[in-house]
Design an enzyme around this catalytic site. Structure first.
Site, PDB file in Angstrom:
ATOM      1  CG  ASP A  47      47.593  13.682 -10.684  1.00 12.65           C
ATOM      2  OD1 ASP A  47      47.440  14.598 -11.520  1.00 12.65           O
ATOM      3  OD2 ASP A  47      46.974  13.649  -9.602  1.00 12.65           O
ATOM      4  CB  SER A  48      47.422  14.619 -16.484  1.00 13.28           C
ATOM      5  OG  SER A  48      48.745  15.090 -16.652  1.00 13.28           O
ATOM      6  CG  ASP A  86      50.537  16.554 -10.093  1.00 13.04           C
ATOM      7  OD1 ASP A  86      50.690  17.666  -9.561  1.00 13.04           O
ATOM      8  OD2 ASP A  86      49.799  16.366 -11.090  1.00 13.04           O
ATOM      9  CE  LYS A 116      50.111  20.380 -10.495  1.00 15.48           C
ATOM     10  NZ  LYS A 116      48.876  19.615 -10.214  1.00 15.48           N
ATOM     11  CD  GLU A 118      44.545  17.826  -7.983  1.00 15.00           C
ATOM     12  OE1 GLU A 118      43.395  17.534  -7.580  1.00 15.00           O
ATOM     13  OE2 GLU A 118      45.033  17.396  -9.034  1.00 15.00           O
ATOM     14  CD  GLU A 185      43.035  21.307 -14.359  1.00 10.52           C
ATOM     15  OE1 GLU A 185      43.867  21.039 -13.474  1.00 10.52           O
ATOM     16  OE2 GLU A 185      42.620  20.481 -15.189  1.00 10.52           O
TER      17      GLU A 185
HETATM   18  O1  KIV Z   1      48.346  16.438 -13.721  1.00  7.48           O
HETATM   19  C1  KIV Z   1      48.401  17.422 -14.466  1.00  7.48           C
HETATM   20  O2  KIV Z   1      48.745  17.348 -15.656  1.00  7.48           O
HETATM   21  C2  KIV Z   1      48.039  18.723 -13.918  1.00  7.48           C
HETATM   22  C3  KIV Z   1      47.835  19.836 -14.899  1.00  7.48           C
HETATM   23  C4  KIV Z   1      46.567  19.656 -15.612  1.00  7.48           C
HETATM   24  C5  KIV Z   1      47.941  21.148 -14.261  1.00  7.48           C
HETATM   25  O3  KIV Z   1      47.887  18.853 -12.759  1.00  7.48           O
END
Ligand code: KIV
Length: 268
Positions: A47-48, A86, A116, A118, A185
């Site tokens: 989600d970055s 994500d 993924k 969090e 992280e």
């Molecule tokens: O969204 C992302 O890029 C991430 C990484 C920083 C691990 O979760």
């Protein structure tokens, strides 16, 4: 050398054999095609992308629709790679049913291999549930960007003894719940090492030191696409920002001078 056919089992074996896992973020088709020709083992559609592609200030505005769009674009460019997608902010917080629906979209429409999410032990039951529904889950602890307002900024987490112990306990619970891997992280190197040593599943670090079972970075950082932003944990392997600007300047100049296009770029 490129490893073929990565699965959740291959990753467990790689940890057992001490073979490091390389993971990179990716958000679009063209970059995915390049990543799939490199030695990278695993793609994370993070989600970055909301920050580096859309210019959001943080990852909180990212939606499930946006994640599905990016994930299926990446899948088209990397048909054979293992993709982690994500689950964005609030897509797994409302209810078990909604979580399965959203994670299911990333697998069915986005064609990811896994998702993924969090968070710590609070999400262990959800991880068990997703795993039982045949949706492999990667955990994410430490500086989890969706909790930016709780942390008061992008800061290293787990420096205090009680917080470090809580992170170790969370990691164990995530593993016991069935997660196939864990992203760590921005945590102190010594804590990351302890977590790696106490888990069977691979721990993929970002700003967590060299003792992790693998590393993940944002592709824009690895390629140096933004030379105005370089946190300590990243390394620019290509310096592309300057190269892109030079290429665009050259193109613009040739258009203005009338030296592009030439005969070879034209049709009779
Ligand atoms: O969204 C992302 O890029 C991430 C990484 C920083 C691990 O979760």
């Amino acid at each position: 050398m490129k490893r073929k056919n990565i699965t959740v089992n291959t990753m467990l074996d790689m940890k057992k054999q001490g073979e490091k896992i390389s993971m990179i973020t990716c958000y679009d088709y063209t970059m995915a095609k390049l990543v799939s020709r490199s030695g990278i083992d695993v793609i994370l559609v993070g989600d970055s992308g909301g920050m580096v592609q859309a210019g959001y200030e943080n990852t909180l505005p990212v939606t499930v629709d946006e994640m599905v769009y990016h994930t299926v674009s990446v899948r088209r460019g990397a048909p054979d790679m293992f993709i982690v997608a994500d689950l964005p902010f609030l897509s797994y917080h409302v209810s078990k049913e909604k979580t399965i629906e959203n994670a299911g979209r990333l697998i069915q429409e986005g064609k990811a291999n896994s998702v993924k999410l969090e968070g710590g032990s609070y999400f262990a039951e959800l991880i068990s549930h997703l795993t039982a529904c045949s949706i492999p889950v990667c955990g994410h602890l430490g500086m989890t960007p969706q909790s930016i307002h709780n942390f008061g900024g992008f800061r290293v987490q787990g420096r205090e003894t009680d917080k470090a112990q809580k992170m170790i306990d969370d990691a164990k619970k995530i593993e016991d719940a069935g997660a196939f891997a864990l992203v760590l992280e921005l945590v102190p190197r010594s804590l990351a090492k302890r977590i790696c040593e106490s888990l069977r599943i691979p721990v993929i670090g970002i700003g967590a030191g060299p003792d992790c079972d693998g590393q993940v970075l944002v592709v824009n950082d690895v390629l140096g696409l933004d030379d105005t932003f370089r946190p300590k944990m990243v390394k620019d392997y290509a310096g592309l920002a300057a190269k892109v600007i030079t290429a665009l300047d050259n193109y613009s100049q040739e258009v203005k001078q009338g030296t592009f296009p030439m005969d070879e770029n034209s049709f009779e």
